[in-house]
Structures are given as C-alpha cells and as structure tokens.
Design an enzyme around this catalytic site. Sequence first.
Site, PDB file in Angstrom:
ATOM      1  N   HIS A   1       0.845  -1.197   0.000  1.00 25.39           N
ATOM      2  CA  HIS A   1       0.000   0.000   0.000  1.00 25.39           C
ATOM      3  C   HIS A   1       0.883   1.250   0.000  1.00 25.39           C
ATOM      4  O   HIS A   1       2.092   1.173   0.274  1.00 25.39           O
ATOM      5  CB  HIS A   1      -0.899   0.042   1.246  1.00 25.39           C
ATOM      6  CG  HIS A   1      -1.811  -1.142   1.388  1.00 25.39           C
ATOM      7  ND1 HIS A   1      -2.899  -1.344   0.578  1.00 25.39           N
ATOM      8  CD2 HIS A   1      -1.792  -2.191   2.253  1.00 25.39           C
ATOM      9  CE1 HIS A   1      -3.520  -2.464   0.937  1.00 25.39           C
ATOM     10  NE2 HIS A   1      -2.870  -2.996   1.959  1.00 25.39           N
TER      11      HIS A   1
ATOM     12  N   HIS B   1     -26.868  16.873  -1.101  1.00 20.52           N
ATOM     13  CA  HIS B   1     -28.084  17.673  -0.913  1.00 20.52           C
ATOM     14  C   HIS B   1     -28.566  17.430   0.509  1.00 20.52           C
ATOM     15  O   HIS B   1     -28.438  16.327   1.027  1.00 20.52           O
ATOM     16  CB  HIS B   1     -29.140  17.214  -1.932  1.00 20.52           C
ATOM     17  CG  HIS B   1     -30.497  17.811  -1.711  1.00 20.52           C
ATOM     18  ND1 HIS B   1     -30.901  18.984  -2.312  1.00 20.52           N
ATOM     19  CD2 HIS B   1     -31.550  17.393  -0.964  1.00 20.52           C
ATOM     20  CE1 HIS B   1     -32.148  19.257  -1.938  1.00 20.52           C
ATOM     21  NE2 HIS B   1     -32.563  18.316  -1.111  1.00 20.52           N
TER      22      HIS B   1
ATOM     23  N   HIS C   1     -27.935  13.263  -4.212  1.00 19.47           N
ATOM     24  CA  HIS C   1     -29.241  13.453  -4.836  1.00 19.47           C
ATOM     25  C   HIS C   1     -29.360  12.789  -6.203  1.00 19.47           C
ATOM     26  O   HIS C   1     -30.165  13.206  -7.045  1.00 19.47           O
ATOM     27  CB  HIS C   1     -29.624  14.931  -4.899  1.00 19.47           C
ATOM     28  CG  HIS C   1     -31.108  15.163  -4.862  1.00 19.47           C
ATOM     29  ND1 HIS C   1     -31.956  14.794  -5.891  1.00 19.47           N
ATOM     30  CD2 HIS C   1     -31.917  15.677  -3.902  1.00 19.47           C
ATOM     31  CE1 HIS C   1     -33.197  15.105  -5.567  1.00 19.47           C
ATOM     32  NE2 HIS C   1     -33.198  15.638  -4.360  1.00 19.47           N
TER      33      HIS C   1
ATOM     34  N   ASP D   1      -1.429   8.722  -1.499  1.00 17.66           N
ATOM     35  CA  ASP D   1      -1.332   9.891  -2.379  1.00 17.66           C
ATOM     36  C   ASP D   1      -2.227  10.973  -1.771  1.00 17.66           C
ATOM     37  O   ASP D   1      -3.444  10.828  -1.732  1.00 17.66           O
ATOM     38  CB  ASP D   1      -1.800   9.474  -3.791  1.00 17.66           C
ATOM     39  CG  ASP D   1      -2.132  10.655  -4.703  1.00 17.66           C
ATOM     40  OD1 ASP D   1      -1.939  11.823  -4.302  1.00 17.66           O
ATOM     41  OD2 ASP D   1      -2.599  10.409  -5.834  1.00 17.66           O
TER      42      ASP D   1
ATOM     43  N   HIS E   1      -7.839  -0.756  -4.892  1.00 18.05           N
ATOM     44  CA  HIS E   1      -7.656  -0.383  -3.480  1.00 18.05           C
ATOM     45  C   HIS E   1      -8.600   0.756  -3.085  1.00 18.05           C
ATOM     46  O   HIS E   1      -9.110   0.771  -1.976  1.00 18.05           O
ATOM     47  CB  HIS E   1      -6.193   0.015  -3.212  1.00 18.05           C
ATOM     48  CG  HIS E   1      -5.256  -1.154  -3.144  1.00 18.05           C
ATOM     49  ND1 HIS E   1      -4.259  -1.276  -2.202  1.00 18.05           N
ATOM     50  CD2 HIS E   1      -5.181  -2.276  -3.914  1.00 18.05           C
ATOM     51  CE1 HIS E   1      -3.606  -2.418  -2.396  1.00 18.05           C
ATOM     52  NE2 HIS E   1      -4.136  -3.029  -3.432  1.00 18.05           N
TER      53      HIS E   1
ATOM     54  N   HIS F   1      -3.802  14.435  -2.155  1.00 18.99           N
ATOM     55  CA  HIS F   1      -4.076  15.467  -3.163  1.00 18.99           C
ATOM     56  C   HIS F   1      -3.697  16.862  -2.657  1.00 18.99           C
ATOM     57  O   HIS F   1      -3.518  17.772  -3.446  1.00 18.99           O
ATOM     58  CB  HIS F   1      -5.555  15.451  -3.546  1.00 18.99           C
ATOM     59  CG  HIS F   1      -5.940  14.288  -4.411  1.00 18.99           C
ATOM     60  ND1 HIS F   1      -7.096  14.243  -5.131  1.00 18.99           N
ATOM     61  CD2 HIS F   1      -5.304  13.125  -4.678  1.00 18.99           C
ATOM     62  CE1 HIS F   1      -7.167  13.100  -5.801  1.00 18.99           C
ATOM     63  NE2 HIS F   1      -6.093  12.390  -5.525  1.00 18.99           N
TER      64      HIS F   1
ATOM     65  N   GLU G   1     -29.107  24.432  -3.468  1.00 17.03           N
ATOM     66  CA  GLU G   1     -29.989  23.310  -3.131  1.00 17.03           C
ATOM     67  C   GLU G   1     -29.215  21.994  -3.225  1.00 17.03           C
ATOM     68  O   GLU G   1     -29.349  21.110  -2.385  1.00 17.03           O
ATOM     69  CB  GLU G   1     -31.220  23.288  -4.042  1.00 17.03           C
ATOM     70  CG  GLU G   1     -30.883  23.277  -5.519  1.00 17.03           C
ATOM     71  CD  GLU G   1     -32.109  23.208  -6.413  1.00 17.03           C
ATOM     72  OE1 GLU G   1     -33.104  22.587  -6.011  1.00 17.03           O
ATOM     73  OE2 GLU G   1     -32.066  23.775  -7.522  1.00 17.03           O
ATOM     74  N   THR G   2     -28.388  21.864  -4.249  1.00 18.03           N
ATOM     75  CA  THR G   2     -27.579  20.663  -4.467  1.00 18.03           C
ATOM     76  C   THR G   2     -26.272  21.141  -5.065  1.00 18.03           C
ATOM     77  O   THR G   2     -26.254  22.118  -5.809  1.00 18.03           O
ATOM     78  CB  THR G   2     -28.296  19.718  -5.464  1.00 18.03           C
ATOM     79  OG1 THR G   2     -29.559  19.348  -4.907  1.00 18.03           O
ATOM     80  CG2 THR G   2     -27.496  18.445  -5.722  1.00 18.03           C
TER      81      THR G   2
ATOM     82  N   MET H   1      -9.832   2.375   0.532  1.00 17.59           N
ATOM     83  CA  MET H   1      -8.594   3.068   0.932  1.00 17.59           C
ATOM     84  C   MET H   1      -8.583   4.521   0.492  1.00 17.59           C
ATOM     85  O   MET H   1      -7.914   4.890  -0.482  1.00 17.59           O
ATOM     86  CB  MET H   1      -7.371   2.355   0.359  1.00 17.59           C
ATOM     87  CG  MET H   1      -7.103   1.037   1.038  1.00 17.59           C
ATOM     88  SD  MET H   1      -5.400   0.523   0.835  1.00 17.59           S
ATOM     89  CE  MET H   1      -4.643   1.183   2.296  1.00 17.59           C
TER      90      MET H   1
ATOM     91  N   HIS I   1      -5.657   8.913  -0.952  1.00 18.41           N
ATOM     92  CA  HIS I   1      -6.039   7.526  -1.238  1.00 18.41           C
ATOM     93  C   HIS I   1      -4.802   6.683  -1.515  1.00 18.41           C
ATOM     94  O   HIS I   1      -3.725   7.204  -1.780  1.00 18.41           O
ATOM     95  CB  HIS I   1      -7.017   7.461  -2.424  1.00 18.41           C
ATOM     96  CG  HIS I   1      -6.479   7.995  -3.715  1.00 18.41           C
ATOM     97  ND1 HIS I   1      -5.772   7.216  -4.600  1.00 18.41           N
ATOM     98  CD2 HIS I   1      -6.532   9.238  -4.254  1.00 18.41           C
ATOM     99  CE1 HIS I   1      -5.434   7.957  -5.652  1.00 18.41           C
ATOM    100  NE2 HIS I   1      -5.863   9.192  -5.459  1.00 18.41           N
ATOM    101  N   CYS I   2      -4.990   5.384  -1.476  1.00 17.47           N
ATOM    102  CA  CYS I   2      -3.913   4.460  -1.795  1.00 17.47           C
ATOM    103  C   CYS I   2      -3.782   4.407  -3.318  1.00 17.47           C
ATOM    104  O   CYS I   2      -4.768   4.509  -4.031  1.00 17.47           O
ATOM    105  CB  CYS I   2      -4.254   3.081  -1.236  1.00 17.47           C
ATOM    106  SG  CYS I   2      -2.902   1.903  -1.419  1.00 17.47           S
TER     107      CYS I   2
HETATM  108 CU   LIG Z   1      -3.690   0.037  -0.713  1.00 19.09          CU
END
Ligand SMILES: [Cu+2]
Length: 367
Positions: A119, A280, A331, A122, A170, A124, A304-305, A175, A159-160
């Site tokens: 594993h 929503h 929604h 990352d 993954h 962002h 609203e959304t 993950m 995330h992985c």
């Molecule tokens: Cu992983």
Amino acid sequence: MKKTDHLLRNIVLVLILCLGALFFISPAKSDEADKLPVVIQELVKPPFVPRHNIVAKGGPKVIKVRMTLTEKVITIDEEGTKLRVFAFNDSIPGPLIVAHVDDYIELTLVSPKKNNFEHNIDFHASTGALGGGGLTHILPGEAVILRWKATKPGVFVYHCAPGGSMVPWHVVKGMNGAVMVLPRDGLKDRNGNPITYDKAYYIGEQDFYVPKDEYGRYKEYLHPGDGFSDVLKVMKTLTPTHVVFNGAVGSLEGKNALKSKVGESVMFIHAQSNRDTRPHLIGGHGDYVWPNGSFNDPPRTNLETWFVPGGAAGAMIYKFRQPGTYVYLNHNLIEAFILGAKAEVKVTGKWNDDLMKQIMKPTKIVE
Ligand SMILES: [Cu+2]
C-alpha cells in the site's frame, strides 16, 4: 622530487584533510520544519473530526499523525453482504486530518505483518512525488514516515495508489480519506467577513463493486486475493452495487444519525475519491458551499444541491433553523435510497411557524 612539487603535494594533502574534517564535523542539514513546534493530532473515526481551531493559534507547526493500514472483512449492507476491505486506520473513509496553511503534516504509515498487500498514500493536498505516493510504498511488516507542507487551503482527498489496476481496486475497497487545510485566518465569505461553524461532520462516500453468483447473490471470497478478476469485471461496468456513506448502508442513520440543534452552524465535509456525487440536504440548503473544496475561492451561497467530482472533497456549512430529521444524501436518488448513499441529521430545538406551518392536517375530502 623538486622542492616546489613537494610543497604543492603537501598543500593539496592538507586541503583534502581540512575538507574531509569539515564534512564530518558539520551538523546534519536541518530543514525549516525541524525548527517548528510539534503537535500530535489524535485522529478520530468518521463522521467525527479532530479537535481544531478555525483560526490558527500561533505560527506554523508540524502536525504528527499515525495511521495503520488494515485489511479485513466487513458487512456493508442490511442483507449481510461481506466484503474484504482495505482501510486507513480501520475506518472507511480513513480519518480526517486537519491543518492550517503553512503547517507540515508528518504521517507515520504502518502496515502490520498480517497484511497481504503493498500500500501507499497519495495526498491530493501535497506537492511532489505523486502526492507522496512515490515515497510511501510499504509492504506488510513495514512503516514509512512522510512529511509534506500544506500550501493550498481547502478540503482534499487522499487515497492508496500502488500502481496499475491496483489503484482503483484499493480505492474502491475503501482506501481513501480526506485532509482539511484551513486558511490561517479562517474562512471568509465573498465580502471578506469571517465564516465560522460550531461543529463539523465528515462524510466519505464509497462505491463498492461486489460480484454476484449465477443466482444473483453477492459472492464472498475466502482468501485475500480471491475474486480480483470478478471484481474487475464489475468495476468495468462503472455501475457500483453499493454507494454508501461511511463504509456501509445505514451507517449514519438511526442511533448513529448526525446530531445538531436549532441555531447551530454545521460544516459537512464530503469526500469521494473515485466517482462524481451531488450532495443535498433535504429540508435545508448549503448556506455556504465550496463544491470543489478550495477555500481560496469565495463560497457559493444558498445552493440546493452541489457537485463534488470524483477524486475531490467539498465542504458546506448550514445553520439549522428548524428541528426534526433531515436527510443528507447524494441526490441521485437511486444511489441514495436503493444503493445506500444517505445519512440522517437529527436536529433538536423549537419549531418556527413563520418558516413553515401546516395549515390543515391531512383531512378526508368529499368527492
Ligand atoms: Cu492500498
């Protein structure tokens, strides 16, 4: 040998010795971050968020967090469907990490020996080396420490991403998680006025792709690597079998519903690492919304959304004005009510007749 040659040789020798001594006695190169105060952030299970200040107190800090990678079988719906998931710190989504711009996040990532897969992580929110993914590959029985500087304010997923088809596999096994980087002076509306919140909830939306047998029943696999090719086939349809909040259908409903009271401002952080979504709040609105999660941009108001693209997190703040049960959902109502992407918010307080009043109760009509 000539006398001058001898002298020259001695000078060169002395120079080499001096440079060598300098190399050995000079202190190890220290970074800016090494001089900063260190705080340990206690990570908590979603939908809760670590204790934090909206406006930063003091200067930048190094925020140390520790996460363990887990591989285990969990139940993901009310029918008892079992799925082997991969998780950051034993929760889906992984815990929220909170920092301010110019803080450093120092993560210790641990993969216990009993795990079966490689594993990594990352972020962002970070800059360089595939979001840290290139520097954090670990095998079962290994640990790694990564430090990165929070330069961009906003909410971001992590995330992985071990490589190739392992990346989506993954991620759709759970993950993923999120980081919130607040501006040091807090959040602002489009006129520069401060925006605050009384509490924050963190919702990780997760799409699962569970293969079915010839009778249409969800399949269970005994061994960790089993079912990969079956799952890949379902993944390629781009049609999830489950879309859930916080790891399982109904995990934020009933006794686990989110709670608030009239007059309270609540931030909802919504993360989706793989698939687009459209949060929503039934019965309310997004007073302030950062759909793509960038706190550098003024929030949009009274939505609203709103839209959170796959691979991003978004944030919304709503001040509750009426008591009752609200539903916070994706929604796409099929994904919410049939696949599972919904949560309840139970709000206490005094009803405001001015905002809404039932003028006549349901009454039989004469036809
Ligand atoms: Cu992983």
